[in-house]
Design a protein around this motif. Structure first.
Motif, short mmCIF file in Angstrom:
data_model
loop_
_atom_site.label_atom_id
_atom_site.label_comp_id
_atom_site.label_asym_id
_atom_site.label_seq_id
_atom_site.Cartn_x
_atom_site.Cartn_y
_atom_site.Cartn_z
N TYR A 72 6.10 41.04 25.55
CA TYR A 72 5.88 42.49 25.41
C TYR A 72 5.23 43.07 26.66
O TYR A 72 5.65 44.11 27.18
N GLU A 73 4.20 42.40 27.15
CA GLU A 73 3.51 42.88 28.34
C GLU A 73 4.44 42.85 29.56
O GLU A 73 4.37 43.72 30.43
N ARG A 74 5.31 41.85 29.60
CA ARG A 74 6.26 41.77 30.71
C ARG A 74 7.24 42.94 30.66
O ARG A 74 7.52 43.58 31.69
N ALA A 75 7.76 43.22 29.49
CA ALA A 75 8.69 44.34 29.33
C ALA A 75 8.00 45.66 29.63
O ALA A 75 8.57 46.56 30.26
N ARG A 76 6.77 45.77 29.20
CA ARG A 76 5.99 46.99 29.44
C ARG A 76 5.82 47.23 30.94
O ARG A 76 5.95 48.36 31.43
N GLY A 77 5.54 46.16 31.66
CA GLY A 77 5.38 46.28 33.11
C GLY A 77 6.66 46.71 33.81
O GLY A 77 6.62 47.45 34.79
N LEU A 78 7.81 46.25 33.30
CA LEU A 78 9.08 46.64 33.90
C LEU A 78 9.33 48.14 33.75
O LEU A 78 9.81 48.79 34.68
N VAL A 79 9.01 48.68 32.58
CA VAL A 79 9.19 50.12 32.37
C VAL A 79 8.27 50.91 33.29
O VAL A 79 8.68 51.90 33.91
N LEU A 80 7.02 50.48 33.39
CA LEU A 80 6.07 51.18 34.25
C LEU A 80 6.49 51.11 35.72
O LEU A 80 6.25 52.04 36.49
N SER A 81 7.12 50.01 36.11
CA SER A 81 7.48 49.83 37.52
C SER A 81 8.54 50.83 37.98
O SER A 81 8.58 51.20 39.16
N VAL A 82 9.41 51.27 37.07
CA VAL A 82 10.46 52.21 37.48
C VAL A 82 9.96 53.65 37.50
O VAL A 82 10.73 54.56 37.85
N LEU A 83 8.69 53.87 37.13
CA LEU A 83 8.13 55.22 37.22
C LEU A 83 7.60 55.52 38.61
O LEU A 83 7.31 56.68 38.93
N ALA A 84 7.47 54.50 39.44
CA ALA A 84 6.95 54.69 40.79
C ALA A 84 7.93 55.50 41.63
O ALA A 84 9.15 55.47 41.40
N LYS A 85 7.39 56.23 42.60
CA LYS A 85 8.26 57.02 43.48
C LYS A 85 9.20 56.12 44.27
O LYS A 85 10.34 56.47 44.54
N LYS A 86 8.69 54.95 44.67
CA LYS A 86 9.52 53.97 45.35
C LYS A 86 9.43 52.66 44.58
O LYS A 86 8.39 52.01 44.53
N ASP A 143 9.80 48.87 43.63
CA ASP A 143 9.85 47.57 44.30
C ASP A 143 10.95 46.75 43.64
O ASP A 143 10.74 46.10 42.60
N ALA A 144 12.14 46.77 44.23
CA ALA A 144 13.30 46.11 43.62
C ALA A 144 13.10 44.60 43.50
O ALA A 144 13.52 43.99 42.52
N ALA A 145 12.46 43.99 44.50
CA ALA A 145 12.25 42.54 44.47
C ALA A 145 11.32 42.15 43.32
O ALA A 145 11.58 41.19 42.59
N ALA A 146 10.23 42.90 43.17
CA ALA A 146 9.29 42.62 42.08
C ALA A 146 9.95 42.85 40.72
O ALA A 146 9.70 42.11 39.76
N TYR A 147 10.79 43.87 40.66
CA TYR A 147 11.49 44.15 39.40
C TYR A 147 12.41 42.99 39.04
O TYR A 147 12.46 42.57 37.88
N LYS A 148 13.11 42.47 40.03
CA LYS A 148 14.03 41.35 39.78
C LYS A 148 13.26 40.12 39.29
O LYS A 148 13.71 39.42 38.37
N GLU A 149 12.11 39.86 39.88
CA GLU A 149 11.28 38.73 39.44
C GLU A 149 10.80 38.94 38.00
O GLU A 149 10.75 38.00 37.20
N GLY A 150 10.44 40.18 37.68
CA GLY A 150 9.99 40.48 36.33
C GLY A 150 11.08 40.27 35.29
O GLY A 150 10.82 39.76 34.19
N VAL A 151 12.31 40.63 35.64
CA VAL A 151 13.44 40.43 34.72
C VAL A 151 13.68 38.95 34.48
O VAL A 151 13.93 38.51 33.34
N ALA A 152 13.60 38.15 35.55
CA ALA A 152 13.79 36.70 35.41
C ALA A 152 12.70 36.08 34.54
O ALA A 152 12.96 35.20 33.71
N ALA A 153 11.46 36.54 34.73
CA ALA A 153 10.35 36.02 33.92
C ALA A 153 10.50 36.43 32.46
O ALA A 153 10.19 35.64 31.55
N LEU A 154 10.99 37.64 32.22
CA LEU A 154 11.20 38.10 30.85
C LEU A 154 12.24 37.24 30.14
O LEU A 154 12.10 36.94 28.95
N ALA A 155 13.28 36.85 30.86
CA ALA A 155 14.32 36.00 30.27
C ALA A 155 13.72 34.69 29.77
O ALA A 155 14.07 34.19 28.69
#
Length: 404
Positions: free
Chosen positions: A268-282, A284-296
């Motif tokens: 849940y916390e991992r998914a929550r962080g992914l949603v918050l990450s896309v609210l940033a003005k820029k 971080d695509a690399a961090a987002y990709k790592e978060g998706v892999a960790a969520l899997a």
């Protein structure tokens, strides 16, 4: 013989009347049906007065308030997508026949573009839409708007529903969360009003009411929407920052949780962080990709736990929405750029995570019930007996205050 033959028709005509004069026997009375008591619980011929009420899970006040706050904050992120789509469809102009606003519902078919007319003496250019017919234009036919109306009606509901969670959260005074409560006092009525204006505008344009009032109502709503959209980020960010600060100072002790709840909370916390990450003005695509892999990996761990513990509510209830969110997060990777995330991917993430929030709360409810951490509801007052016709029922309170 001739005379007898002449009377024969009269004799035949009177024959049925003679048969009908026979005295009719009254039908035998049917045996009186007796009420069956086989289906009655008591077997004594009495119906139960009230259906038993099931025990209610005993939620910790903090858990209940956190749940409402999460639905409030993350659910109303759809308002940002509606705002961006609205301004994209209009630009800096007001609604008009040339510019009908849209709230950007993914998958909604747009009306066909008008065909390019041929110039006099020349051949017609390739048309972007179907050839015009003798009847009304395609943009005014029911079939042209049917898909869009159904899609927008279905996607409009979460705005107001999630905004109502803010109102509910604002009414929860325990436990006190000073900074969060202050931000919520402003955001709750604001988000509800904005969601209602979006709903009103959606219905207004879907029903083409602008053809009757020459966009008078549309321009009134436009002013309200523009003013509220300008305040949206500021009011929402204040609430988000207050929630983040509270969570940092009141972190959950994972060691005290059961294994199923701990695994789910990690994902849940991992998914929550992914949603918050896309609210940033820029983003971080690399961090987002790592978060998706960790969520899997997190989701796979929950599935394994659920296989070994089929009766555990945490895995049983949360795996489907977490898997759906994981899929949406993976698909969103290709839709992230320096300009941000595409609207349809953003909306899928927000709606998917809102479903995860709801599932997590249902799992908690089921877990508390299984552990016996429930509140027995108080029995209501006994129901009065309903008399049958001709029967008088005397109640104890009918003579209250009278001397005997």
């Amino acid at each position: 013989m001739i005379r007898l033959r002449s009377f024969l028709p009269f004799v035949l005509a009177l024959a049925p009347l003679a048969v009908g004069c026979k005295k009719d026997e009254p039908p035998a009375p049917a045996p009186e049906a007796k009420p069956s008591t086989a289906a009655l619980p008591s077997g004594k011929g009495k119906l139960p007065l009230r259906t038993p009420i099931a025990p209610v899970p005993k939620f910790d006040p903090q858990a209940m308030k956190d749940y409402r706050l999460e639905v409030c904050y993350f659910g109303t992120l759809t308002l940002r997508q509606a705002r961006d789509a609205y301004f994209t469809s209009l630009g800096k102009d007001e609604p008009s026949e040339k510019k009908i606003p849209s709230f950007g519902i993914p998958g909604a078919p747009m009306p066909p573009a008008p065909p390019t007319l041929a110039k006099p003496g020349g051949s017609a250019a390739p048309s972007a839409g179907p050839a015009p017919s003798a009847g009304p234009g395609p943009s005014h036919t029911p079939s042209a708007h049917a898909g869009r109306k159904m899609a927008e009606m279905g996607m409009r509901a979460p705005h107001e529903r999630n905004a109502r969670a803010c109102t509910v959260a604002a009414g929860l005074k325990e436990p006190p969360m000073p900074d969060v409560d202050a931000a919520l006092a402003t955001f709750a009525p604001f988000s509800l009003e904005l969601s209602r204006n979006i709903a009103a505008a959606s219905v207004y344009y879907q029903r083409e009411e602008y053809t009757k009032d020459k966009f008078e109502r549309g321009k009134e709503l436009h002013k309200k929407l523009v003013a509220d959209f300008a305040k949206l980020d500021e009011t929402a960010d204040k609430l988000g920052s207050a929630i983040a600060a509270w969570r940092k100072d009141h972190a959950v002790d994972m060691a005290k949780l059961d294994e199923g709840e701990r695994l789910v909370l990690t994902a849940y916390e991992r998914a929550r962080g992914l949603v918050l990450s896309v609210l940033a003005k820029k983003i971080d695509a690399a961090a987002y990709k790592e978060g998706v892999a960790a969520l899997a990996k997190d989701v796979e761990a929950i599935k394994t736990f659920g296989t070994n513990n089929p009766n555990d509510p945490w895995a049983k209830i949360t795996v489907p929405p977490l898997s759906a969110f994981q899929k949406a997060a993976e698909e969103a990777q290709a839709k992230i750029s320096d300009k941000g995330i595409e609207p349809d991917a953003f909306l899928s993430l927000v709606n998917g995570f809102t479903s995860v929030i709801e599932a997590k709360h249902r799992a908690l409810s089921r877990s508390l019930t299984a552990k016996g951490q429930v509140v027995e509801p108080k029995a209501g007052p006994p129901m009065r007996q309903i008399p049958t016709p001709g029967q008088q029922v005397e109640h104890p309170d009918d003579h209250a205050g009278h001397a005997h």
